[in-house]
Design an enzyme around this catalytic site. Structure first.
Site, PDB file in Angstrom:
ATOM      1  N   LYS A  76       9.715   9.315   2.311  1.00 39.16           N
ATOM      2  CA  LYS A  76      10.445  10.487   1.838  1.00 39.16           C
ATOM      3  C   LYS A  76      10.374  11.578   2.910  1.00 39.16           C
ATOM      4  O   LYS A  76       9.353  12.223   3.107  1.00 39.16           O
ATOM      5  CB  LYS A  76       9.868  10.994   0.517  1.00 39.16           C
ATOM      6  CG  LYS A  76      10.727  12.092  -0.085  1.00 39.16           C
ATOM      7  CD  LYS A  76       9.867  13.288  -0.235  1.00 39.16           C
ATOM      8  CE  LYS A  76      10.334  14.646  -0.340  1.00 39.16           C
ATOM      9  NZ  LYS A  76      11.250  15.224   0.555  1.00 39.16           N
ATOM     10  N   GLU A  86      -2.815  14.803   5.479  1.00 36.42           N
ATOM     11  CA  GLU A  86      -2.826  15.467   6.796  1.00 36.42           C
ATOM     12  C   GLU A  86      -2.232  16.845   6.558  1.00 36.42           C
ATOM     13  O   GLU A  86      -1.025  16.963   6.354  1.00 36.42           O
ATOM     14  CB  GLU A  86      -1.984  14.669   7.789  1.00 36.42           C
ATOM     15  CG  GLU A  86      -2.521  13.264   8.012  1.00 36.42           C
ATOM     16  CD  GLU A  86      -1.512  12.328   8.634  1.00 36.42           C
ATOM     17  OE1 GLU A  86      -0.343  12.710   8.835  1.00 36.42           O
ATOM     18  OE2 GLU A  86      -1.887  11.181   8.924  1.00 36.42           O
ATOM     19  N   GLU A 142      -1.669  30.063   8.803  1.00 34.12           N
ATOM     20  CA  GLU A 142      -0.836  29.247   9.676  1.00 34.12           C
ATOM     21  C   GLU A 142       0.526  29.917   9.832  1.00 34.12           C
ATOM     22  O   GLU A 142       1.308  29.975   8.882  1.00 34.12           O
ATOM     23  CB  GLU A 142      -0.680  27.864   9.034  1.00 34.12           C
ATOM     24  CG  GLU A 142      -0.067  26.852   9.936  1.00 34.12           C
ATOM     25  CD  GLU A 142      -0.024  25.462   9.297  1.00 34.12           C
ATOM     26  OE1 GLU A 142       0.150  25.360   8.068  1.00 34.12           O
ATOM     27  OE2 GLU A 142      -0.158  24.494  10.048  1.00 34.12           O
ATOM     28  N   CYS A 188       1.109  21.670  13.746  1.00 31.89           N
ATOM     29  CA  CYS A 188      -0.174  21.840  13.040  1.00 31.89           C
ATOM     30  C   CYS A 188      -1.338  21.920  14.017  1.00 31.89           C
ATOM     31  O   CYS A 188      -2.379  22.474  13.688  1.00 31.89           O
ATOM     32  CB  CYS A 188      -0.383  20.681  12.071  1.00 31.89           C
ATOM     33  SG  CYS A 188      -0.268  19.076  12.877  1.00 31.89           S
TER      34      CYS A 188
END
Ligand code: NAD
Length: 530
Positions: free
Chosen positions: A189, A264, A399, A298
């Site tokens: 997906k 993750e 982030e 990331c």
């Protein structure tokens, strides 16, 4: 995937009408709904993709289950045959590098040279797991009773792979490669922003000879398609890459059937620069690494902690290296920094920069969308350096997921380590120092899944062989390398109580053989040999 125009010269810009891949067939959403795809570099629609839903996930689970349970199917192929099929898959992906790269760049605004690199990387990942398919070993175990025990590594079944938009192809390949090598079937997906290369990767799996239903691709929103995958009782494992908050929701949904999960998740990775570091090398490597993919990475080590005495020199070098980067049209071969994935993402990034300004940080360079009118319609944001950032500021631990560096001036080693461990994330870190022993000692004190010494990027992302993953709220499980494939297997212990019956070899009954052996042991003891 089809384009509405068949004229070759028009094909690159022709509208796309993407379809999902279920059971080897290109299909629309069960209810026929679609959503628009927008090129973030131009702001223009490039086509549509199916807006899948729960019914589509059910169809994909049926197809993947059938493919997994087929007694002559994928899971029951000799492991070497699966490996050869993966090797062919890798070769087809490599052949399709240019097509995949152009599609990705048009879809998410990634510079063409990066998209090309990612496509080549995908073929290397698949090739690595092609070789690993017949090397999935269990163990033989020393046990304290007659007989032998061993472990087998069995495929889990149907794997749901949910991936983000920042490295759509890479993230898919790190799940496709090990899941398929271990004998699972898969439902991929992609993120709504980046469905096109995922669909093409599904088509190439079929072209490589994988039976229908082994690789399925379902497109649509995370809240419906992703959630249906995470909760589905027909799926044995969900492999997820994305934000920590989404990972937490996936854990809750996956609890329904105690699904295996690997996560993750997000990161806000520190980069610790000691005064004895090669500062020129640091600036040369750090700027392109952090701003590559427009900072939507990331592992970008964008929280830079600099020893007080060299702070000003680092700002000077880093600013020069940042201003030398080529920002622009992602289709241009020279471009190093393209657009963000959407205008919405740019607004989020600009919000972080504005709050840093309000909280007292100063903008050394960047801090706005480019003024050049040529960029007006795209989701561009200039590579930005913030100086004077402190742990209390929003941008320190959050982030940003955009082209923004936050610089902190640290007092001493203890302060550097404490600030590197600030916040909930623990994905990656870099340490720059010419004192190798000191750097290694500090690496162990930084609670991140990977620490690079004197490199800005390195082994974690680019290397296939070394495990990568997050500590703390950056995830669970490790991808890549042999650990990567074990995540897609269940360990099964098999015990055999008695390996060999000796009695029949001597033409005796078990009772007579036992009497003879006992007499022998007694005799040996008498003679002092036992
Ligand atoms: P996201 O969490 O918004 O979405 C990731 C995927 O999850 C998408 O396919 C999305 O459709 C789906 N999703 C969203 N809501 C869902 C739900 N309720 N249930 C199931 N699925 C759902 O993340 P994103 O914005 O696409 O990606 C950026 C994030 O990914 C960043 O936090 C980044 O750090 C992280 N990331 C981590 C790694 C790593 O290796 N740790 C690698 C790449 C990206």
């Amino acid at each position: 995937m089809t384009t509405e125009s068949q004229a070759p010269e028009a094909a690159a810009d022709a509208p796309i009408r993407a379809q999902m891949l279920i059971g080897g067939e290109a299909v629309d959403a069960a209810d026929g709904q679609t959503f628009d795809l927008v090129n973030p570099a131009t702001g223009r629609a490039i086509g549509t993709a199916p807006l899948g839903g729960k019914e589509d996930v059910d169809r994909a689970v049926d197809a993947a289950t059938k493919a997994f349970e087929d007694r002559k199917g994928w899971a029951n192929w000799a492991a070497g045959k699966r490996g050869r099929s993966l090797a062919k898959y890798a070769a087809l992906v490599k052949q399709a590098t240019e097509e995949l790269a152009r599609t990705e760049t048009r879809n998410i605004g990634k510079p063409i040279m990066n998209s090309r690199g990612e496509a080549v990387g995908v073929s290397l990942v698949l090739d690595y797991y092609a070789g690993a398919a017949n090397k999935v070993f269990g163990e033989t175990l020393p046990v304290g009773r007659p007989g032998i025990e061993l472990t087998l590594r069995e495929p889990i079944g149907v794997v749901g792979a949910i991936v983000p938009w920042n490295f759509p192809m890479y993230m898919a390949s790190w799940k496709l490669g090990p899941a398929l090598a271990a004998g699972n079937t898969i439902i991929l997906k992609p993120a709504s922003a980046s469905p096109l290369t995922a669909i093409r990767l599904g088509e190439l799996a079929l072209e490589a000879g994988m039976p229908p239903g082994v690789v399925n691709v379902v497109t649509g929103p995370g809240g419906t398609v992703g959630a249906a995958i995470a909760a589905h009782e027909g799926i044995g494992k969900v492999a997820f890459t994305g934000e920590t908050i989404t990972g937490q929701e996936i854990m809750r949904l996956a609890a329904a059937n105690v699904k295996k999960i690997s996560l993750e998740l997000g990161g806000k990775s520190p980069n610790v620069v000691f005064a004895d570091a090669d500062l020129e090398k640091f600036a040369r490597e750090a700027a392109p690494a952090i701003f590559s993919n427009a900072g939507q990475d990331c592992t970008a080590r964008s929280r830079i902690l600099v020893e007080r005495s060299v702070h000003d020199r680092v700002v000077e070098l880093l600013t020069a290296a940042t201003n030398a980067l080529v920002v622009g049209d992602p289709t241009d071969e020279a471009t190093q920094v393209g657009t963000l994935v959407s205008i919405k993402q740019r607004e989020r990034v600009a919000g972080y920069v504005d709050s840093a300004r309000d909280e007292g940080a100063s903008v050394v360079t960047g801090g706005k969308a480019p003024d050049d009118g040529a960029f007006d319609d795209g989701a561009y944001y200039e590579p930005t350096i913030l100086e004077g950032v402190t742990p209390e500021m929003t941008c320190f631990g959050n982030e940003t997921f955009g082209p923004v560096i936050s610089l902190y001036r640290y007092h001493d080693e203890a302060d550097a380590i404490a600030r590197a461990n600030d916040g909930e994330y623990g994905l990656n870190a870099s340490i720059y120092s010419q004192d190798g022993a000191r750097a290694r000692a500090i690496a162990r004190l930084i609670k991140c899944g990977t620490v690079n010494i004197n490199e800005a990027f390195g082994a974690t992302f680019a290397s296939i062989d070394s495990p990568m993953g997050g500590m703390r709220e950056s995830g669970m499980g490790r991808r890549q390398g042999s650990e990567g494939i074990h995540r897609y297997t269940e360990s099964q212990s098999v015990a055999t109580q008695r390996l060999i019956r000796f009695a029949p070899m001597f033409g005796m009954s078990d009772e007579t053989y036992a009497k003879v052996m006992n007499a022998n042991v007694k005799l040996m003891k008498k003679l002092g040999r036992a």
